[in-house]
Design a protein around this motif. Structure first.
Motif, short mmCIF file in Angstrom:
data_model
loop_
_atom_site.label_atom_id
_atom_site.label_comp_id
_atom_site.label_asym_id
_atom_site.label_seq_id
_atom_site.Cartn_x
_atom_site.Cartn_y
_atom_site.Cartn_z
N VAL A 157 -18.44 -29.59 22.62
CA VAL A 157 -19.44 -29.20 23.62
C VAL A 157 -18.76 -28.77 24.91
CG1 VAL A 157 -21.30 -30.06 25.10
CG2 VAL A 157 -21.27 -30.63 22.66
N GLU A 158 -17.74 -29.53 25.32
CA GLU A 158 -17.02 -29.21 26.56
C GLU A 158 -16.30 -27.86 26.44
OE1 GLU A 158 -13.52 -31.13 29.45
OE2 GLU A 158 -14.38 -32.31 27.78
N VAL A 159 -15.69 -27.61 25.28
CA VAL A 159 -15.00 -26.34 25.06
C VAL A 159 -15.98 -25.18 25.11
CG1 VAL A 159 -13.74 -24.96 23.36
CG2 VAL A 159 -13.08 -27.34 23.77
N GLU A 160 -17.14 -25.32 24.44
CA GLU A 160 -18.12 -24.25 24.42
C GLU A 160 -18.69 -23.97 25.81
OE1 GLU A 160 -20.94 -25.40 21.48
OE2 GLU A 160 -19.65 -24.84 19.78
N ASP A 161 -18.94 -25.05 26.57
CA ASP A 161 -19.44 -24.88 27.94
C ASP A 161 -18.44 -24.12 28.78
OD1 ASP A 161 -21.77 -26.17 27.34
OD2 ASP A 161 -21.19 -28.10 28.21
N ARG A 162 -17.19 -24.48 28.66
CA ARG A 162 -16.15 -23.81 29.45
C ARG A 162 -16.00 -22.35 29.03
NH1 ARG A 162 -14.09 -23.22 34.25
NH2 ARG A 162 -11.94 -22.44 34.20
N ALA A 163 -16.07 -22.09 27.72
CA ALA A 163 -15.96 -20.71 27.23
C ALA A 163 -17.12 -19.86 27.75
CB ALA A 163 -15.93 -20.71 25.70
N ASN A 164 -18.32 -20.42 27.73
CA ASN A 164 -19.47 -19.68 28.25
C ASN A 164 -19.32 -19.40 29.75
OD1 ASN A 164 -20.79 -19.59 25.78
ND2 ASN A 164 -21.80 -21.56 26.11
N HIS A 165 -18.76 -20.35 30.46
CA HIS A 165 -18.59 -20.21 31.91
C HIS A 165 -17.68 -19.05 32.28
CE1 HIS A 165 -18.35 -21.38 36.11
NE2 HIS A 165 -17.03 -21.38 36.03
N ILE A 166 -16.64 -18.85 31.47
CA ILE A 166 -15.69 -17.76 31.78
C ILE A 166 -15.96 -16.51 30.94
CG2 ILE A 166 -13.89 -19.37 32.50
CD1 ILE A 166 -12.53 -18.97 29.82
N GLY A 167 -17.04 -16.50 30.19
CA GLY A 167 -17.45 -15.32 29.46
C GLY A 167 -16.72 -15.07 28.16
N VAL A 168 -16.23 -16.13 27.53
CA VAL A 168 -15.53 -15.99 26.24
C VAL A 168 -16.48 -16.35 25.13
CG1 VAL A 168 -13.64 -16.83 24.81
CG2 VAL A 168 -13.28 -16.49 27.26
N SER A 169 -16.56 -15.48 24.13
CA SER A 169 -17.47 -15.71 23.01
C SER A 169 -16.72 -16.43 21.89
CB SER A 169 -18.02 -14.37 22.51
OG SER A 169 -18.85 -14.58 21.38
N LEU A 170 -17.28 -17.55 21.42
CA LEU A 170 -16.66 -18.32 20.34
C LEU A 170 -17.49 -18.18 19.07
CD1 LEU A 170 -15.78 -21.65 22.22
CD2 LEU A 170 -14.27 -19.71 21.75
N ALA A 171 -16.80 -18.25 17.94
CA ALA A 171 -17.51 -18.22 16.67
C ALA A 171 -18.23 -19.55 16.46
CB ALA A 171 -16.50 -17.98 15.53
#
Length: 295
Positions: free
Chosen positions: A91-105
């Motif tokens: 959850v923490e990784v996904e939140d951080r990725a969304n914050h900086i605009g990185v799309s995760l699978a």
């Protein structure tokens, strides 16, 4: 001669556990051993490191011991604490990725189960019996012997390649020796012509001019380079025949080979000698590439 690359594996069963040993190695300047096995195999890990280090001098080596309950003897279970920690981190990784605009699978349940520690086998967390440890270490000795044999097998092929390359350098040296008289005669004629032209056109001190010409002749002499290269060829042959690890020594020797070949080319003043010097540099470079994989 042994290669720095090798591979071996072995599997079997002891008590209610199925096991698999796997050893693999790649190039490395020193000895770097990385071990992966269940946390409750501390004694086995320490002894495996000791036995490996006693027989291997160099290489980045991975040692894996996989263990699971034998068929019909147990099953898998979730470590719920580990699962909760893993999900929180996701959850923490996904939140951080969304914050900086990185799309995760998207992450599937299978992906999470594959993470280390989430899914555990019902093996023997309380440790292994003495007889089981002895059996696993005896199996390690077998896979270690096969691993070393694989390095020896690849080393034999390397030895053949290096022998051919050293022979090629020796042949190039013979060709250089054969060209030296013609080079000397050509240099002498060119020097005489140049001195005569200067004496006819300039008011120069003939004695001083001849002194400078003699100094130039000394500086262009390649006898020492040829002699040192000859010594290096003999040293390379001794290293190839040695029964101990020689990779580092051979690497240093290649540097000396290259230094002498560079000096030959810089002193050349003869097209034939320059061509032979460049050919030698290519062979030395090819030899050094092979040496990077020698223990």
């Amino acid at each position: 001669m042994k290669s720095l690359t090798g591979y071996a594996s072995l599997e079997g069963q002891v008590e209610a556990l199925q096991w698999q040993w796997e050893l693999r190695s790649v190039n490395g300047k020193g000895l770097d051993v990385r071990v992966r096995m269940p946390d409750w195999c501390v004694v086995i890990e320490a002894e495996a490191r000791k036995r490996l280090s006693a027989q291997v001098a160099r290489g980045n080596i991975s040692v894996n011991l996989r263990m699971q309950a034998a068929q019909g003897q147990g099953g898998a279970s979730l470590d719920r604490d580990a699962l909760d920690r893993t999900l929180a981190m996701l959850v923490e990784v996904e939140d951080r990725a969304n914050h900086i605009g990185v799309s995760l699978a998207a992450t599937s349940a299978a992906d999470i189960l594959a993470l280390r520690g989430v899914l555990t086998e019902d093996t023997r967390p309380d440790g292994l019996s003495d007889s089981a440890q002895a059996a696993l270490l005896a199996a390690f000795d077998q896979v270690l012997a096969a691993f070393i044999d694989s390095r020896i097998s690849e080393g034999a092929a390397l030895k053949d390649v290096l022998t051919r390359q050293v022979d090629e350098i020796a042949a190039q040296l013979d060709a250089i020796r054969a060209i030296v008289p013609d080079r000397a005669a050509a240099q002498s004629e060119a020097l005489k012509t140049g001195i005569a032209r200067l004496l006819d056109t300039e008011a120069l001190d003939a004695a001083r001019l001849h002194q400078e010409a003699a100094l130039l002749a000394v500086k262009s002499d390649i006898t020492e380079e040829i002699d040192r290269l000859t010594v290096h060829v003999e040293a390379a042959r001794k290293l190839i025949a040695a029964k101990v690890p020689v990779g580092r020594k051979f690497d240093f020797l290649c540097q000396e080979f290259n230094r002498e070949a560079n000096t030959l080319c810089s002193k050349s003043q003869h097209s034939g000698l320059t061509e032979l010097g460049l050919e030698m540099k290519v062979t030395i470079d090819q030899m050094r590439e092979q040496i990077q994989n020698v223990e």
